[in-house]
Design an enzyme around this catalytic site. Sequence first.
Site, PDB file in Angstrom:
ATOM      1  N   TRP A   1       0.803  -1.222   0.000  1.00  0.00           N
ATOM      2  CA  TRP A   1       0.000   0.000   0.000  1.00  0.00           C
ATOM      3  C   TRP A   1       0.836   1.273   0.000  1.00  0.00           C
ATOM      4  CZ3 TRP A   1      -1.038   4.352   2.990  1.00  0.00           C
ATOM      5  CH2 TRP A   1      -2.162   5.094   2.592  1.00  0.00           C
ATOM      6  N   ASP A   2       2.027   1.264   0.563  1.00  0.00           N
ATOM      7  CA  ASP A   2       2.784   2.512   0.682  1.00  0.00           C
ATOM      8  C   ASP A   2       4.244   2.321   0.287  1.00  0.00           C
ATOM      9  OD1 ASP A   2       3.034   5.238   1.283  1.00  0.00           O
ATOM     10  OD2 ASP A   2       3.604   4.858   3.360  1.00  0.00           O
TER      11      ASP A   2
END
Length: 302
Positions: free
Chosen positions: A197-198
């Site tokens: 996600w990041d």
Amino acid sequence: MIEVPEGFAAGQAEFNGAAGAAFCAALPGLAARFLAEWGLRRDGAVMYGMCALVLPVLREDGRPAALKLQLVDDETVGEPVALRAWGAAGVDAVGLLEHDARTGVMLLERLDESRPLAGMADGRAAAEVLARLLARLVSVPAPEGIRRLADVAVRVIEAAPGAAAALVDEEERRLLGDCAAAVREVAGEPGDRLLHWDLHYGNVLAGRAEEGRADRWVALDPKPLAGDPGFELFPALDNRFEGDEVLWRFDLLTEVLGLDRERARAWTLARVLQNAVWSTGDGARRLPPDHVEIARRLLRRN
């Protein structure tokens, strides 16, 4: 006893309110408890980011490690689950050595914090490293219990009209409408891969030779999701942002990950929409210029 850095305490108070303040107040005792329980010795200055405080430590056998303390929430609760899954698959994510489920405290493999991928001067070379690492991460199926991109997609689609209405610029309102339309086309097939996600350039550090990671780039700080790998591309486009490099990076990422470009485009626009929902919820009335430019370039290609 550790001293909680003022910058970390201020960020926790801003983003997590009373819960963040209480977490910071409890940190010295929490750190002391796990230093004792896990037989650790301090080995350097406190480090911190947006969400976590990290103490460099030495284990009883003298091996370096990192004690990570953070609030347990929807984004962080799956981190140890994801790290175990990637570790079992032999993927280059930071190793999980210990974990306390009640507090969320983790003991992690020590990486070389002096060598982030963000420090690589050649932006295209850095993007190629990130793409190859991302491809390995998303090759792993998501374990049970990881939060789902399917739920995220439903929420951002529902919130899109309100986010668009909050904007003062008509072109940006139309842009969010186009993003929402693209997300609706793919929301019914949200995917099942384990997503970081990041994964931006600052969340990749060089490994250490004593851990058998010499010359390896290693991912850290996941906020894991189960979903389509196309949802992973936005941080690599936005971090170290260069407008003229957006499409080159997008093409690189989709090629290395073996993604359908139209689906990847839609899921990247979902990230623009998600960020817009968050920022307008906090009172913003304009979109960040880099987000606007990424969306424009991807939509223009279509």
